[in-house]
Design a protein around this motif. Structure first.
Motif, short mmCIF file in Angstrom:
data_model
loop_
_atom_site.label_atom_id
_atom_site.label_comp_id
_atom_site.label_asym_id
_atom_site.label_seq_id
_atom_site.Cartn_x
_atom_site.Cartn_y
_atom_site.Cartn_z
N ALA A 74 0.84 -1.20 0.00
CA ALA A 74 0.00 0.00 0.00
C ALA A 74 0.87 1.25 0.00
N GLY A 75 0.49 2.23 -0.83
CA GLY A 75 1.21 3.49 -0.89
C GLY A 75 2.32 3.53 -1.91
N LEU A 76 2.63 2.37 -2.53
CA LEU A 76 3.70 2.32 -3.52
C LEU A 76 3.13 2.35 -4.93
N SER A 77 3.89 2.95 -5.83
CA SER A 77 3.49 3.03 -7.23
C SER A 77 4.16 1.93 -8.04
N LEU A 78 3.37 1.03 -8.59
CA LEU A 78 3.92 -0.02 -9.45
C LEU A 78 4.48 0.59 -10.74
N LYS A 79 3.83 1.64 -11.23
CA LYS A 79 4.29 2.27 -12.47
C LYS A 79 5.67 2.91 -12.28
N SER A 80 5.89 3.48 -11.12
CA SER A 80 7.20 4.07 -10.85
C SER A 80 8.27 2.99 -10.79
N GLN A 81 7.94 1.85 -10.21
CA GLN A 81 8.88 0.73 -10.16
C GLN A 81 9.17 0.20 -11.56
N MET A 86 12.82 -0.05 -16.25
CA MET A 86 13.05 0.26 -17.66
C MET A 86 14.35 1.03 -17.85
N PHE A 87 14.53 2.11 -17.06
CA PHE A 87 15.75 2.89 -17.27
C PHE A 87 16.99 2.13 -16.79
N LEU A 88 16.85 1.29 -15.76
CA LEU A 88 17.99 0.49 -15.31
C LEU A 88 18.39 -0.53 -16.37
N ALA A 89 17.39 -1.16 -17.01
CA ALA A 89 17.69 -2.15 -18.05
C ALA A 89 18.39 -1.50 -19.24
N VAL A 90 17.90 -0.33 -19.64
CA VAL A 90 18.52 0.38 -20.76
C VAL A 90 19.93 0.84 -20.39
N ARG A 91 20.07 1.36 -19.17
CA ARG A 91 21.40 1.82 -18.74
C ARG A 91 22.37 0.65 -18.62
N ASN A 135 -2.77 6.15 -10.88
CA ASN A 135 -3.50 6.32 -12.14
C ASN A 135 -2.86 7.32 -13.10
N LEU A 136 -1.59 7.60 -12.92
CA LEU A 136 -0.88 8.46 -13.87
C LEU A 136 -0.50 7.62 -15.10
N ALA A 137 -1.00 8.01 -16.27
CA ALA A 137 -0.71 7.27 -17.49
C ALA A 137 0.79 7.24 -17.76
N ILE A 138 1.33 6.06 -17.93
CA ILE A 138 2.77 5.90 -18.05
C ILE A 138 3.31 6.50 -19.34
N TYR A 139 2.46 6.59 -20.38
CA TYR A 139 2.94 7.14 -21.64
C TYR A 139 3.21 8.64 -21.53
N TYR A 140 2.62 9.30 -20.50
CA TYR A 140 2.93 10.71 -20.27
C TYR A 140 4.41 10.91 -19.93
N VAL A 141 5.02 9.86 -19.43
CA VAL A 141 6.42 9.94 -19.02
C VAL A 141 7.35 9.37 -20.09
N VAL A 142 6.98 8.20 -20.65
CA VAL A 142 7.88 7.49 -21.56
C VAL A 142 7.99 8.18 -22.91
N ILE A 143 6.86 8.55 -23.50
CA ILE A 143 6.88 9.11 -24.86
C ILE A 143 7.68 10.40 -24.96
N PRO A 144 7.47 11.40 -24.06
CA PRO A 144 8.29 12.62 -24.15
C PRO A 144 9.79 12.33 -24.00
N SER A 176 11.25 9.26 -13.44
CA SER A 176 10.67 7.96 -13.08
C SER A 176 9.94 7.97 -11.75
N VAL A 177 10.25 8.92 -10.88
CA VAL A 177 9.63 8.97 -9.56
C VAL A 177 8.27 9.69 -9.59
N LEU A 178 7.90 10.30 -10.71
CA LEU A 178 6.66 11.07 -10.76
C LEU A 178 5.41 10.24 -10.42
N PRO A 179 5.25 9.02 -10.93
CA PRO A 179 4.07 8.24 -10.52
C PRO A 179 4.01 8.00 -9.01
N GLN A 180 5.17 7.82 -8.36
CA GLN A 180 5.18 7.62 -6.90
C GLN A 180 4.74 8.88 -6.19
N LEU A 181 5.21 10.04 -6.64
CA LEU A 181 4.76 11.30 -6.04
C LEU A 181 3.27 11.52 -6.28
#
Length: 299
Positions: A74-81, A86-91, A135-144, A176-181
């Protein structure tokens, strides 16, 4: 008879009464003082980046402890994780093909624990996952981030695809932390382990930002040339500064304030997410109503 105010309470009360411009000035001044302190204490500034990755891994370890002890996410964002994975795998890929070093090993360990957190949230502790708040759409972060990486990326001698992926992971890490916030702002109350985790992210990002800034100062700007030409070097620094001082700084302030006050649970006012909303307006050119603009200015 009035209770005697402690110095810390007096300082926080004074800060609360200051106008926004003064608060921004004090935040910038505090950041500069902290950078100068790190420059004097830490001789090899590459160690700051290692410390940043270690603190990030420590934050994820706190989540693992939370899962083991409380059996809840409870209280954690799965989308942020998922964005973190994603960025760790790419890095990690970029690290393998471009510069294999100690950061590769640290990223591998961090990605492994991060994937375990995602597995637990998706399958083992799914009943406690607050899907309606996350409920923050993940494409708002990834696409830009992807579009920006196509436009602005390193101009080094590596393959074009690798340079674009390198830029993509830098930009994605910054937001990446925006969905958690977003989840914390929706719930308004942050329980201890989640608060510790996000604060660890804040410390990690500050150390990483300090690493880049001090490296630029130590090399008298030559590091920027080594990263390539054009807008890319300055964009890297801006990404670090945006995440550290504009996205996580508000939360870290309330975390320290609650900790000093002896509170285990953090209650966030509506203004904590203000910086995030302003960032969305800048990135996605969102049209806002005068009433919303007035709300952002007021907080």
């Amino acid at each position: 008879m009035k209770a005697t105010k402690t110095p810390i309470h007096a300082v926080t009360t004074w800060l609360r009464r200051q106008p926004p411009k003064m608060k921004v000035f004090l935040a910038v001044l505090s950041g500069i003082v902290a950078l100068l302190f790190l420059r004097m204490v830490v001789h090899d500034h590459d160690n700051l980046f290692v410390a940043a990755e270690f603190v990030h891994a420590l934050g994820i370890s706190l989540l693992i402890y939370k899962f083991a002890q409380e059996k809840t996410c409870a209280g954690l964002s799965l989308k942020s994780q998922e964005l973190t994975a994603m960025f760790l795998a790419v890095r990690l890929y970029c690290s393998f093909v471009m510069e294999y070093d100690i950061h590769t090993l640290l990223d591998t360990a961090t990605l492994g624990t991060n994937l375990w957190v995602i597995y637990m949230m998706r399958f083992k502790l799914n009943s406690s996952y607050m899907n309606n708040k996350d409920n923050l759409a993940i494409y708002y972060v990834v696409i830009p981030c992807f579009v920006l990486s196509l436009l602005i990326h390193p101009t080094t001698r590596h393959h074009t695809v690798n340079r674009i992926l390198w830029a993509f992971c830098v930009y994605l890490e910054a937001v990446s932390v925006l969905p958690q916030l977003w989840v914390m702002q929706n719930t308004k109350i942050v329980e201890p382990f989640t608060a510790h985790y996000v604060f660890a992210l804040g410390v990690s990002r500050f150390l990483s930002c300090a690493h880049w800034v001090l490296q630029v100062l130590d090399t008298r700007g030559r590091l920027l040339t080594a990263l390539g030409y054009g807008l890319w070097p300055s964009t890297v620094l801006v990404s670090e500064i945006v995440q550290t001082f504009f996205i996580l700084a508000d939360f870290c302030y309330y975390y320290v304030k609650s900790l000093v006050g002896g509170q285990l649970v953090i209650r966030l006012p509506s203004g904590v997410i203000c910086s995030f909303l302003l960032l969305r307006i800048l990135l996605y050119n969102i049209t806002i109503s005068p009433s919303l603009l007035g709300l952002l200015v007021d907080v």
